[in-house]
Design a protein around this motif. Structure first.
Motif, PDB file in Angstrom:
ATOM      1  N   LYS A 158       0.820  -1.221   0.000  1.00 49.60           N
ATOM      2  CA  LYS A 158       0.000   0.000   0.000  1.00 49.60           C
ATOM      3  C   LYS A 158       0.850   1.265   0.000  1.00 49.60           C
ATOM      4  O   LYS A 158       0.320   2.369  -0.011  1.00 49.60           O
ATOM      5  N   GLY A 159       2.184   1.087   0.046  1.00 48.79           N
ATOM      6  CA  GLY A 159       3.081   2.237  -0.033  1.00 48.79           C
ATOM      7  C   GLY A 159       3.519   2.809   1.296  1.00 48.79           C
ATOM      8  O   GLY A 159       4.138   3.885   1.346  1.00 48.79           O
ATOM      9  N   LEU A 160       3.228   2.120   2.397  1.00 51.77           N
ATOM     10  CA  LEU A 160       3.621   2.637   3.721  1.00 51.77           C
ATOM     11  C   LEU A 160       5.115   2.435   3.961  1.00 51.77           C
ATOM     12  O   LEU A 160       5.706   1.446   3.511  1.00 51.77           O
ATOM     13  N   THR A 161       5.718   3.365   4.676  1.00 52.84           N
ATOM     14  CA  THR A 161       7.124   3.236   5.067  1.00 52.84           C
ATOM     15  C   THR A 161       7.216   2.301   6.271  1.00 52.84           C
ATOM     16  O   THR A 161       6.200   1.962   6.896  1.00 52.84           O
ATOM     17  N   ASN A 162       8.451   1.915   6.627  1.00 55.38           N
ATOM     18  CA  ASN A 162       8.632   1.056   7.799  1.00 55.38           C
ATOM     19  C   ASN A 162       8.090   1.729   9.059  1.00 55.38           C
ATOM     20  O   ASN A 162       7.476   1.081   9.909  1.00 55.38           O
ATOM     21  N   ALA A 163       8.321   3.035   9.157  1.00 54.32           N
ATOM     22  CA  ALA A 163       7.848   3.769  10.333  1.00 54.32           C
ATOM     23  C   ALA A 163       6.312   3.767  10.383  1.00 54.32           C
ATOM     24  O   ALA A 163       5.712   3.563  11.443  1.00 54.32           O
ATOM     25  N   ASP A 164       5.695   3.989   9.213  1.00 56.79           N
ATOM     26  CA  ASP A 164       4.226   3.975   9.131  1.00 56.79           C
ATOM     27  C   ASP A 164       3.673   2.599   9.526  1.00 56.79           C
ATOM     28  O   ASP A 164       2.680   2.496  10.246  1.00 56.79           O
ATOM     29  N   ILE A 165       4.335   1.554   9.027  1.00 61.93           N
ATOM     30  CA  ILE A 165       3.892   0.190   9.322  1.00 61.93           C
ATOM     31  C   ILE A 165       4.002  -0.091  10.817  1.00 61.93           C
ATOM     32  O   ILE A 165       3.096  -0.674  11.427  1.00 61.93           O
ATOM     33  N   GLY A 166       5.108   0.357  11.403  1.00 60.08           N
ATOM     34  CA  GLY A 166       5.302   0.169  12.839  1.00 60.08           C
ATOM     35  C   GLY A 166       4.187   0.815  13.643  1.00 60.08           C
ATOM     36  O   GLY A 166       3.640   0.207  14.572  1.00 60.08           O
ATOM     37  N   ARG A 167       3.839   2.043  13.263  1.00 58.91           N
ATOM     38  CA  ARG A 167       2.772   2.758  13.981  1.00 58.91           C
ATOM     39  C   ARG A 167       1.425   2.060  13.769  1.00 58.91           C
ATOM     40  O   ARG A 167       0.618   1.951  14.693  1.00 58.91           O
ATOM     41  N   THR A 168       1.174   1.572  12.555  1.00 63.37           N
ATOM     42  CA  THR A 168      -0.099   0.907  12.251  1.00 63.37           C
ATOM     43  C   THR A 168      -0.260  -0.382  13.038  1.00 63.37           C
ATOM     44  O   THR A 168      -1.349  -0.700  13.535  1.00 63.37           O
ATOM     45  N   TYR A 170       1.567  -1.223  15.746  1.00 58.97           N
ATOM     46  CA  TYR A 170       2.011  -1.051  17.142  1.00 58.97           C
ATOM     47  C   TYR A 170       3.241  -1.911  17.451  1.00 58.97           C
ATOM     48  O   TYR A 170       3.316  -2.606  18.467  1.00 58.97           O
ATOM     49  N   ILE A 171       4.186  -1.887  16.504  1.00 54.20           N
ATOM     50  CA  ILE A 171       5.470  -2.554  16.724  1.00 54.20           C
ATOM     51  C   ILE A 171       6.583  -1.585  16.362  1.00 54.20           C
ATOM     52  O   ILE A 171       6.343  -0.565  15.709  1.00 54.20           O
ATOM     53  N   SER A 172       7.810  -1.891  16.779  1.00 50.19           N
ATOM     54  CA  SER A 172       8.914  -0.976  16.500  1.00 50.19           C
ATOM     55  C   SER A 172       9.337  -1.065  15.044  1.00 50.19           C
ATOM     56  O   SER A 172       9.080  -2.065  14.360  1.00 50.19           O
ATOM     57  N   GLU A 173      10.014  -0.007  14.590  1.00 45.68           N
ATOM     58  CA  GLU A 173      10.499   0.001  13.213  1.00 45.68           C
ATOM     59  C   GLU A 173      11.519  -1.120  13.005  1.00 45.68           C
ATOM     60  O   GLU A 173      11.575  -1.734  11.937  1.00 45.68           O
ATOM     61  N   ALA A 174      12.311  -1.404  14.036  1.00 39.68           N
ATOM     62  CA  ALA A 174      13.297  -2.489  13.944  1.00 39.68           C
ATOM     63  C   ALA A 174      12.607  -3.840  13.738  1.00 39.68           C
ATOM     64  O   ALA A 174      13.087  -4.690  12.968  1.00 39.68           O
ATOM     65  N   THR A 175      11.471  -4.027  14.392  1.00 43.11           N
ATOM     66  CA  THR A 175      10.724  -5.279  14.233  1.00 43.11           C
ATOM     67  C   THR A 175      10.156  -5.399  12.821  1.00 43.11           C
ATOM     68  O   THR A 175      10.152  -6.486  12.227  1.00 43.11           O
ATOM     69  N   VAL A 176       9.723  -4.266  12.285  1.00 42.94           N
ATOM     70  CA  VAL A 176       9.232  -4.258  10.896  1.00 42.94           C
ATOM     71  C   VAL A 176      10.341  -4.708   9.957  1.00 42.94           C
ATOM     72  O   VAL A 176      10.137  -5.552   9.075  1.00 42.94           O
ATOM     73  N   THR A 178      12.907  -6.536  10.648  1.00 50.22           N
ATOM     74  CA  THR A 178      13.171  -7.971  10.856  1.00 50.22           C
ATOM     75  C   THR A 178      12.180  -8.819  10.080  1.00 50.22           C
ATOM     76  O   THR A 178      12.558  -9.790   9.412  1.00 50.22           O
ATOM     77  N   HIS A 179      10.901  -8.451  10.154  1.00 50.92           N
ATOM     78  CA  HIS A 179       9.875  -9.190   9.407  1.00 50.92           C
ATOM     79  C   HIS A 179      10.140  -9.118   7.902  1.00 50.92           C
ATOM     80  O   HIS A 179      10.006 -10.125   7.183  1.00 50.92           O
ATOM     81  N   LEU A 180      10.540  -7.933   7.427  1.00 52.84           N
ATOM     82  CA  LEU A 180      10.791  -7.775   5.999  1.00 52.84           C
ATOM     83  C   LEU A 180      12.001  -8.595   5.554  1.00 52.84           C
ATOM     84  O   LEU A 180      11.975  -9.238   4.499  1.00 52.84           O
ATOM     85  N   LEU A 181      13.061  -8.600   6.353  1.00 49.45           N
ATOM     86  CA  LEU A 181      14.257  -9.375   5.998  1.00 49.45           C
ATOM     87  C   LEU A 181      13.939 -10.872   5.923  1.00 49.45           C
ATOM     88  O   LEU A 181      14.407 -11.572   5.025  1.00 49.45           O
ATOM     89  N   ARG A 182      13.130 -11.348   6.864  1.00 51.86           N
ATOM     90  CA  ARG A 182      12.722 -12.759   6.823  1.00 51.86           C
ATOM     91  C   ARG A 182      11.887 -13.043   5.571  1.00 51.86           C
ATOM     92  O   ARG A 182      12.021 -14.098   4.946  1.00 51.86           O
ATOM     93  N   THR A 183      11.026 -12.088   5.228  1.00 48.80           N
ATOM     94  CA  THR A 183      10.194 -12.230   4.034  1.00 48.80           C
ATOM     95  C   THR A 183      11.057 -12.257   2.779  1.00 48.80           C
ATOM     96  O   THR A 183      10.828 -13.081   1.876  1.00 48.80           O
ATOM     97  N   PHE A 184      12.058 -11.361   2.714  1.00 47.49           N
ATOM     98  CA  PHE A 184      12.965 -11.328   1.560  1.00 47.49           C
ATOM     99  C   PHE A 184      13.646 -12.685   1.394  1.00 47.49           C
ATOM    100  O   PHE A 184      13.766 -13.199   0.282  1.00 47.49           O
ATOM    101  N   THR A 185      14.087 -13.257   2.494  1.00 46.66           N
ATOM    102  CA  THR A 185      14.779 -14.553   2.448  1.00 46.66           C
ATOM    103  C   THR A 185      13.849 -15.647   1.938  1.00 46.66           C
ATOM    104  O   THR A 185      14.214 -16.444   1.073  1.00 46.66           O
ATOM    105  N   LYS A 186      12.627 -15.676   2.469  1.00 44.90           N
ATOM    106  CA  LYS A 186      11.669 -16.710   2.066  1.00 44.90           C
ATOM    107  C   LYS A 186      11.294 -16.599   0.590  1.00 44.90           C
ATOM    108  O   LYS A 186      11.091 -17.606  -0.097  1.00 44.90           O
TER     109      LYS A 186
END
Length: 205
Positions: A158-168, A170-176, A178-186
């Motif tokens: 949807k075009g959200l930044t990592n910071a936007d996703i974190g706020r949406t 309710y997780i930290s930007e670092a956690t976002v 981490t999720h993205l890096l795992r997704t890239f690997t998969k």
């Protein structure tokens, strides 16, 4: 005599098909329809041997119509006849119960032979369509993303930044990240755009 119903939203196409098919002594067109719903009603009313079904019609698509016809009458064989040969179109049609998938560049003799083969209960596929199905069967299964990884990737789409996703979420930007890096690997990709595109190709989004 093999009885046929034509379903196509273009009157000129139906007229041309009728002319080609009725030149054959063992084929006859018993009905026509210009949309998916009309095709279902016509097929169930006339009980032809074969329905030649276009895929994309303004009044209702051919895949849904194919599904409804094959669910309600096991004696009617549906042959898709279309200009479209995308992987998605082919798979959807076959999964809906189509007994064959032909392209509109088929010659009159190829079309007549395909109708006869379908009437005998054989599966009829244009060569390029058969190749697509083989490729799909050989394709490895899509990777499994966790619910959270899917959620993050959907927001990336949807075009959200990592910071936007974190706020949406309710997780930290670092956690976002981490999720993205795992997704890239998969997904075996290296960036956000490729991740979204690959996930869509696999039907994960």
């Amino acid at each position: 005599m093999i009885r046929i119903v034509l379903v196509d939203d273009h009157p000129v196409v139906r007229h041309g098909l009728r002319g080609m098919l009725e030149r054959e002594p063992d084929l006859t067109v018993v009905g026509e329809a210009s949309s998916g719903p009309e095709g279902v009603a016509t097929a169930l009313a006339l009980h032809p041997d074969i329905v030649l079904m276009d895929l994309r019609m303004p009044g209702g698509d051919g895949v849904t119509a194919t599904e409804q016809i094959t669910a309600k009458s096991t004696g009617i064989r549906v042959l898709v006849l279309t200009t479209y040969e995308s992987d998605r179109d082919i798979l959807r049609a076959i999964e809906a119960g189509a007994g064959g998938y032909l392209l509109k560049d088929a010659s009159p003799s190829e079309l007549a032979d395909a109708v006869r083969a379908a009437a005998r209960g054989e599966t009829v596929l244009a060569p390029s369509v058969a190749s697509t199905l083989v490729r799909q069967v050989r394709k490895p299964p899509p990777p499994a993303l966790s619910a959270r990884e899917t959620e993050v990737l959907r927001l990336v789409a949807k075009g959200l930044t990592n910071a936007d996703i974190g706020r949406t979420l309710y997780i930290s930007e670092a956690t976002v990240k981490t999720h993205l890096l795992r997704t890239f690997t998969k997904l075996d990709v290296t960036d956000r755009t490729a991740a979204v595109t690959t996930a869509m190709e696999h039907g994960l989004l």
